[in-house]
Design a protein around this motif. Structure first.
Motif, PDB file in Angstrom:
ATOM      1  N   PHE A   1     -40.113  10.693  85.405  1.00 17.97           N
ATOM      2  CA  PHE A   1     -38.736  11.191  85.417  1.00 17.97           C
ATOM      3  C   PHE A   1     -37.795  10.155  86.037  1.00 17.97           C
ATOM      4  CE2 PHE A   1     -35.388  13.530  87.784  1.00 17.97           C
ATOM      5  CZ  PHE A   1     -34.700  14.051  86.692  1.00 17.97           C
ATOM      6  N   LYS A   2     -38.178   9.564  87.158  1.00 17.88           N
ATOM      7  CA  LYS A   2     -37.336   8.560  87.816  1.00 17.88           C
ATOM      8  C   LYS A   2     -37.076   7.375  86.888  1.00 17.88           C
ATOM      9  CE  LYS A   2     -38.881   9.662  92.512  1.00 17.88           C
ATOM     10  NZ  LYS A   2     -39.690   9.200  93.678  1.00 17.88           N
ATOM     11  N   GLU A   3     -38.138   6.913  86.234  1.00 15.97           N
ATOM     12  CA  GLU A   3     -37.980   5.761  85.348  1.00 15.97           C
ATOM     13  C   GLU A   3     -37.083   6.103  84.157  1.00 15.97           C
ATOM     14  OE1 GLU A   3     -41.087   2.538  84.164  1.00 15.97           O
ATOM     15  OE2 GLU A   3     -41.275   4.154  82.679  1.00 15.97           O
TER      16      GLU A   3
ATOM     17  N   ASN B   1     -36.827  11.879  75.717  1.00 14.79           N
ATOM     18  CA  ASN B   1     -35.982  13.016  75.376  1.00 14.79           C
ATOM     19  C   ASN B   1     -36.439  14.316  76.023  1.00 14.79           C
ATOM     20  OD1 ASN B   1     -33.707  12.529  73.221  1.00 14.79           O
ATOM     21  ND2 ASN B   1     -35.360  11.100  72.752  1.00 14.79           N
ATOM     22  N   VAL B   2     -37.742  14.486  76.198  1.00 15.55           N
ATOM     23  CA  VAL B   2     -38.242  15.709  76.849  1.00 15.55           C
ATOM     24  C   VAL B   2     -38.000  15.653  78.350  1.00 15.55           C
ATOM     25  CG1 VAL B   2     -40.306  17.060  77.392  1.00 15.55           C
ATOM     26  CG2 VAL B   2     -39.965  16.209  75.062  1.00 15.55           C
ATOM     27  N   VAL B   3     -38.400  14.550  78.961  1.00 17.92           N
ATOM     28  CA  VAL B   3     -38.378  14.454  80.428  1.00 17.92           C
ATOM     29  C   VAL B   3     -36.962  14.482  80.991  1.00 17.92           C
ATOM     30  CG1 VAL B   3     -38.875  12.884  82.354  1.00 17.92           C
ATOM     31  CG2 VAL B   3     -40.621  13.323  80.619  1.00 17.92           C
ATOM     32  N   LYS B   4     -36.003  13.875  80.306  1.00 20.60           N
ATOM     33  CA  LYS B   4     -34.646  13.853  80.864  1.00 20.60           C
ATOM     34  C   LYS B   4     -33.973  15.223  80.784  1.00 20.60           C
ATOM     35  CE  LYS B   4     -31.795  12.374  76.920  1.00 20.60           C
ATOM     36  NZ  LYS B   4     -30.890  11.311  76.428  1.00 20.60           N
ATOM     37  N   ARG B   5     -34.571  16.148  79.996  1.00 23.29           N
ATOM     38  CA  ARG B   5     -34.012  17.496  79.881  1.00 23.29           C
ATOM     39  C   ARG B   5     -34.777  18.540  80.685  1.00 23.29           C
ATOM     40  NH1 ARG B   5     -33.007  14.992  75.129  1.00 23.29           N
ATOM     41  NH2 ARG B   5     -31.058  15.466  74.010  1.00 23.29           N
ATOM     42  N   PHE B   6     -36.125  18.411  80.711  1.00 22.84           N
ATOM     43  CA  PHE B   6     -36.932  19.509  81.247  1.00 22.84           C
ATOM     44  C   PHE B   6     -38.058  19.036  82.162  1.00 22.84           C
ATOM     45  CE2 PHE B   6     -35.784  20.649  76.795  1.00 22.84           C
ATOM     46  CZ  PHE B   6     -34.903  21.687  77.070  1.00 22.84           C
ATOM     47  N   LYS B   7     -38.433  19.939  83.037  1.00 22.67           N
ATOM     48  CA  LYS B   7     -39.711  19.845  83.723  1.00 22.67           C
ATOM     49  C   LYS B   7     -40.640  20.831  83.021  1.00 22.67           C
ATOM     50  CE  LYS B   7     -41.874  19.622  88.230  1.00 22.67           C
ATOM     51  NZ  LYS B   7     -41.654  19.596  89.701  1.00 22.67           N
ATOM     52  N   LEU B   8     -41.884  20.429  82.797  1.00 25.37           N
ATOM     53  CA  LEU B   8     -42.813  21.223  81.999  1.00 25.37           C
ATOM     54  C   LEU B   8     -43.819  21.956  82.880  1.00 25.37           C
ATOM     55  CD1 LEU B   8     -43.612  18.508  79.293  1.00 25.37           C
ATOM     56  CD2 LEU B   8     -41.752  20.188  79.281  1.00 25.37           C
TER      57      LEU B   8
END
Length: 481
Positions: free
Chosen positions: A318-320, A444-451
């Motif tokens: 996420f940080k990256e 695209n997934v990580v910048k929007r959501f935590k899973l």
């Protein structure tokens, strides 16, 4: 009474085919047994060890026989073929080094029956390689790959907006297949209409779920469904190819700007200057679509699984990814330079592929008698190289079941130990394409959501690739602004 009188004469006729088979089987077996074959078992006549392979899955099947027979190589019988299984990094090295020398590409008759038009299933391999070379040179060259990134990003954004709703539960397997297949249809075939894509994707599901199953063509079997799905796919592709050929006839011959792979394949000529026919083109395209529908989507699913399962890994990714996102405008699409900044994310993806590789290995056929580890492998036998026998070997990867992306820092793993894309002359030509696709989707997934996984210990089963039993349902937690 008349029937009883005829029985002594009919019985030999009824048993003759079985007798001839057994004689030929024993003859072939005794001929092979004169050679110093690798240890192992070929199971029951005709049945081989297919049941154990299907029951236990490829990894346990291979591991048990490595412990019982040899950690280097062993013999078996699968898919109706006498076969040797190469194990470990040395097996990979030998296999890849001899690819195209003592080994040649091979696909089972049952698989070809599912995937290919029968009239051209045995087409001249030299001619087919011309079509594949077109794909590699035109579609996978660095200049082309760089152009795909904004398209990949735009399509991923579209799917996020339509299918990934905040605070909902989604099934990653389905959505990853949808993304990778729609992208392949657009880039390779120039097909963008949702209905046209669905006409291919629905039967493709039947194909991938049954093409490696026991080849029993009875109603209700996975193989029977795969045969039907394959026929639908071929006919739909043939329709697309015919339509594209008509469109190309109306263009200038030098107008190649923006052409997709299919259009370029339709312009390739063989050594006699003749264009390839529709069925030859379709046979080449099907293999590329299988990889997109099955292998690449499996890689995406594997990465999403570990991001949902391991919070500390997710936080670093996420940080990256947010560093990349902050450097972009709100509507600015990803570029090659952005991808090159995702080094930790790619190490996470590689570690995911080490633990859950999309492919279990690859098949070849020996073109001559081959000597390996002191054993002789006869000409005509099938050879299989394995991914997990090096990926999960503590000699190469300490604590092999531990998820540790730092394994890929610096010089990374030793040669021939990390082989999710194969190696040697036949290394997967789409390796870099898959890397871009996985990283764009991660971004695209990580910048929007935590899973969050809704089934923490979901089991995985094997078709042509590993698949979570319930489709990997995850809860999407949007980031707080």
């Amino acid at each position: 009474m008349e029937m009883q009188a005829l029985l002594p004469y009919l019985l030999p006729l009824l048993l003759l085919p079985l007798s001839l088979y057994l004689v030929s089987f024993i003859g072939r077996t005794s001929s092979d047994d004169e050679k110093n074959l690798p240890p192992g078992s070929k199971g029951w006549p005709m049945l081989g060890e297919n049941r154990a392979f299907s029951l236990f899955g490829p990894q346990k099947f291979v591991k048990d026989r490595m412990e019982k027979y040899s950690p280097d190589v062993f013999k078996t019988s699968l898919f109706g073929e006498k076969m040797v299984i190469f194990c470990g990094a040395q097996g990979n090295k030998f296999f890849f080094s001899n690819d195209t020398k003592a080994l040649t590409a091979w696909h089972s008759a049952s698989m070809k029956k599912v995937l290919m038009f029968p009239d051209v299933a045995t087409s001249n391999m030299k001619e087919m390689s011309m079509l594949k070379r077109t794909f590699r040179l035109d579609m996978l060259k660095p200049e082309a790959l760089k152009q795909y990134i904004p398209i990949m990003d735009a399509m991923a954004r579209e799917q996020m907006d339509s299918d990934w709703k905040p605070d909902s539960v989604v099934k990653v397997v389905h959505l990853s297949k949808k993304y990778t297949f729609e992208l392949a249809c657009r880039l390779f075939l120039g097909v963008v209409d949702a209905e046209d894509i669905k006409k291919l994707s629905d039967p493709f599901t039947l194909v991938t779920e049954g093409m490696l199953s026991l080849p029993l063509d009875f109603p209700g079997t996975a193989y029977s469904r795969a045969l039907k799905g394959g026929k639908v796919v071929r006919e739909e592709l043939k329709r697309i190819v015919k339509q594209r050929r008509k469109e190309l006839m109306g263009r200038r011959s030098d107008d190649e700007e923006g052409q997709d792979m299919l259009s370029k394949m339709l312009l390739v000529r063989d050594e006699d200057g003749e264009l390839f026919n529709e069925m030859e083109i379709c046979n080449s395209v099907i293999g590329l679509l299988i990889a997109s529908f099955d292998t690449t989507s499996s890689a995406v699913t594997s990465v999403m699984n570990y991001l949902a399962q391991l919070p500390h890994i997710y936080e670093n990714v996420f940080k990256e990814q947010m560093e990349v996102a902050k450097s972009k405008g709100p509507d600015e699409l990803l570029t090659w330079e952005d991808i090159e900044k995702m080094k930790y994310s790619w190490n996470v993806a590689r570690e995911s592929l080490r633990l859950t590789p999309s492919s279990q290995g690859g098949l070849r056929e020996t073109t001559t008698d081959v000597t390996y580890a002191g054993f002789t492998i006869p000409k005509g036998w099938k050879a299989f190289w394995t991914v997990h026998t090096s990926h999960k070997n503590p000699k190469y990867f300490p604590e092999p079941e531990k998820f540790d992306p730092t394994r890929f820092e610096g010089s990374g793993p030793a040669p021939y130990t990390f082989v999710p894309f194969g190696g040697g002359p036949k290394m997967c030509p789409g390796k870099e394409y898959a890397r871009l696709e996985v990283l764009v989707f991660m971004h695209n997934v990580v910048k929007r959501f935590k899973l969050e996984k809704t089934i923490p210990n979901e089991k995985i089963y094997f078709h042509s690739s590993p698949v979570p039993v319930h489709g990997l349902p995850v809860h999407l937690h949007p980031h707080k602004k």
